[in-house]
Design an enzyme around this catalytic site. Sequence first.
Site, PDB file in Angstrom:
ATOM      1  N   SER A  36       2.442  -4.566 -32.002  1.00 12.30           N
ATOM      2  CA  SER A  36       3.763  -3.961 -32.106  1.00 12.30           C
ATOM      3  C   SER A  36       4.308  -3.813 -30.694  1.00 12.30           C
ATOM      4  O   SER A  36       3.537  -3.864 -29.719  1.00 12.30           O
ATOM      5  CB  SER A  36       3.644  -2.575 -32.759  1.00 12.30           C
ATOM      6  OG  SER A  36       4.834  -1.824 -32.635  1.00 12.30           O
ATOM      7  N   TYR A  55      -0.638   5.619 -34.174  1.00 12.81           N
ATOM      8  CA  TYR A  55      -0.157   4.243 -34.286  1.00 12.81           C
ATOM      9  C   TYR A  55      -0.075   3.602 -32.903  1.00 12.81           C
ATOM     10  O   TYR A  55      -0.554   2.481 -32.683  1.00 12.81           O
ATOM     11  CB  TYR A  55       1.206   4.231 -34.973  1.00 12.81           C
ATOM     12  CG  TYR A  55       1.750   2.865 -35.286  1.00 12.81           C
ATOM     13  CD1 TYR A  55       1.339   2.173 -36.416  1.00 12.81           C
ATOM     14  CD2 TYR A  55       2.701   2.253 -34.467  1.00 12.81           C
ATOM     15  CE1 TYR A  55       1.838   0.918 -36.727  1.00 12.81           C
ATOM     16  CE2 TYR A  55       3.220   1.002 -34.760  1.00 12.81           C
ATOM     17  CZ  TYR A  55       2.789   0.345 -35.894  1.00 12.81           C
ATOM     18  OH  TYR A  55       3.295  -0.898 -36.184  1.00 12.81           O
TER      19      TYR A  55
END
Length: 260
Positions: free
Chosen positions: A142, A155
């Site tokens: 990401s 995350y």
Amino acid sequence: MSLKGKVAIITGAASGIGLEIAHAYAKEGAMVVIADLNEEGARAAALSLEQYGQKTMAVAMDVSNEQMVDSAVEKVIAELGSVDVLVSNAGIQVIERIENLEFDKWKLMMGIHLDGAFLTTRACLRQMYKQQRGGAIIYIGSVHSKEASPLKAPYVTAKHGLLGLCRTVAKEAAQHGVHANVICPGYVKTPLVEKQLPQQAKELGLTEEEVISKVLLKDTVDGEFTSTEDVAKAAVFLAGFESCSITGQSLIVSHGWCME
């Protein structure tokens, strides 16, 4: 750079980015394995790939379960004969401030994102080394592999961790012709992201529309979400690349949100 005849295992591929990559790979001639915790969804996704005329397969897989991962990969080898590409894509999201974050949720995130990446990598590398014909490991990271955002401590931590795993795999696996890279998408409008909108709106005191414009997309060059197709094109390129000249790298696909 053809994928014809290659066997690709894609985790978390019953929907979203994983399913888009599965379709892109099948179009390029790959035999695609849909690995997902949602076994029924995995079967439906595998059926949707039959239109391309390649063998497909669905396996139930909790990527954080060692026995389940090893068993699923063994099943793939027994049925399709090899493993040439792994796309480690399975993931979830938790939105919470650090002081309120439950440890169990932290461990769940680490288990799926990092333990899952390690376990699937290990199982596939063992087979790739035996085959002696190289292979590709692709991690779906990401922009949060590069940047941090509030409310996403586990995350962000996990996605940063994928860079370290990838680079180590790249160093160790090169002698076997296996290359490893990370794709780092910006915000992709999948159910995972859509679920965040009301949570972030509540935490930040914004409307959902303001979360999109003032938080998610504010640093892109064109105010656009990254599409699943954008990510799939990058995954096709990295899977089909034939040498280790591109390995240990992170490819950012974010409409300019993050630039290196």
